[in-house]
Design an enzyme around this catalytic site. Sequence first.
Site, PDB file in Angstrom:
ATOM      1  N   LYS A  11       0.812  -1.215   0.000  1.00  0.00           N
ATOM      2  CA  LYS A  11       0.000   0.000   0.000  1.00  0.00           C
ATOM      3  C   LYS A  11       0.854   1.278   0.000  1.00  0.00           C
ATOM      4  CE  LYS A  11      -3.916  -2.121   2.396  1.00  0.00           C
ATOM      5  NZ  LYS A  11      -4.790  -2.007   3.594  1.00  0.00           N
ATOM      6  N   TYR A  51     -12.514  -2.078  -4.158  1.00  0.00           N
ATOM      7  CA  TYR A  51     -13.023  -2.338  -2.804  1.00  0.00           C
ATOM      8  C   TYR A  51     -14.550  -2.301  -2.713  1.00  0.00           C
ATOM      9  CZ  TYR A  51      -8.345  -2.312  -0.813  1.00  0.00           C
ATOM     10  OH  TYR A  51      -7.041  -2.617  -0.495  1.00  0.00           O
ATOM     11  N   PHE A  59     -15.783   2.128   6.913  1.00  0.00           N
ATOM     12  CA  PHE A  59     -14.406   2.489   6.562  1.00  0.00           C
ATOM     13  C   PHE A  59     -14.156   2.599   5.065  1.00  0.00           C
ATOM     14  CE2 PHE A  59     -14.522  -2.150   7.107  1.00  0.00           C
ATOM     15  CZ  PHE A  59     -13.997  -2.586   5.893  1.00  0.00           C
ATOM     16  N   ARG A  87      -1.650 -14.625   4.143  1.00  0.00           N
ATOM     17  CA  ARG A  87      -2.418 -13.998   5.229  1.00  0.00           C
ATOM     18  C   ARG A  87      -1.680 -14.160   6.562  1.00  0.00           C
ATOM     19  NH1 ARG A  87      -6.629 -11.663   3.761  1.00  0.00           N
ATOM     20  NH2 ARG A  87      -7.674 -11.584   5.762  1.00  0.00           N
ATOM     21  N   THR A  93      -5.301  -7.385  10.536  1.00  0.00           N
ATOM     22  CA  THR A  93      -5.468  -6.044   9.983  1.00  0.00           C
ATOM     23  C   THR A  93      -4.894  -4.943  10.862  1.00  0.00           C
ATOM     24  OG1 THR A  93      -7.467  -6.804   8.864  1.00  0.00           O
ATOM     25  CG2 THR A  93      -7.179  -4.434   9.052  1.00  0.00           C
ATOM     26  N   ASN A 114      -1.810  -0.011   7.191  1.00  0.00           N
ATOM     27  CA  ASN A 114      -1.253  -1.287   7.645  1.00  0.00           C
ATOM     28  C   ASN A 114      -0.357  -1.968   6.613  1.00  0.00           C
ATOM     29  OD1 ASN A 114      -3.141  -2.297   5.859  1.00  0.00           O
ATOM     30  ND2 ASN A 114      -4.533  -3.030   7.441  1.00  0.00           N
ATOM     31  N   HIS A 117      -2.115  -5.554   1.574  1.00  0.00           N
ATOM     32  CA  HIS A 117      -3.420  -6.185   1.351  1.00  0.00           C
ATOM     33  C   HIS A 117      -3.150  -7.564   0.775  1.00  0.00           C
ATOM     34  CE1 HIS A 117      -7.493  -6.846  -0.331  1.00  0.00           C
ATOM     35  NE2 HIS A 117      -6.819  -7.389  -1.337  1.00  0.00           N
ATOM     36  N   GLU A 128      -9.508 -10.481  -7.806  1.00  0.00           N
ATOM     37  CA  GLU A 128      -8.531  -9.420  -7.591  1.00  0.00           C
ATOM     38  C   GLU A 128      -7.369  -9.486  -8.592  1.00  0.00           C
ATOM     39  OE1 GLU A 128      -9.268  -8.530  -2.866  1.00  0.00           O
ATOM     40  OE2 GLU A 128      -7.499  -9.688  -3.426  1.00  0.00           O
TER      41      GLU A 128
END
Length: 140
Positions: A11, A51, A59, A87, A93, A114, A117, A128
């Site tokens: 990100k 998203y 959010f 993951r 998260t 964070n 993703h 995705e």
Amino acid sequence: MAVQQTLSIIKPDAVRRNLIGKINSKIEESGLKIIAQKMIRLTKEQSQAFYIVHAERSFYEDLCNNMTLGPIVVQILEGENAIQLYRDIMGVTNPSNAAPGTIRYEYGESIDFNSVHGSDSLETSCTEITFFFSQIEIFR
């Protein structure tokens, strides 16, 4: 176990802090292969489309805005049980709740920033990946 592919996004907060190499090292050390990678900058509309599954959540707008603050690095990772493995490497998260050694624990600034993703299921992964990559961009 099956070989899977999963999407990874580094990100804007992590790109800004020059963490691409450190995050990629964690990915590769886990045994996952990076089979596609590019740096792009999302528009607000692209972020909202990506998203859309979160559109009803409180959010959503902040998430979409945060993803447009700077460039991102999108990647396809491949390996045994890649979705769950990535993951696990990412951590939960909220970085303050993430396990030591995970990407979010080490590099996440907050729940909003964070650093990474990752896809949460095989179905999501397929959706995705095709959002960001064409077949000619994937190398094995």
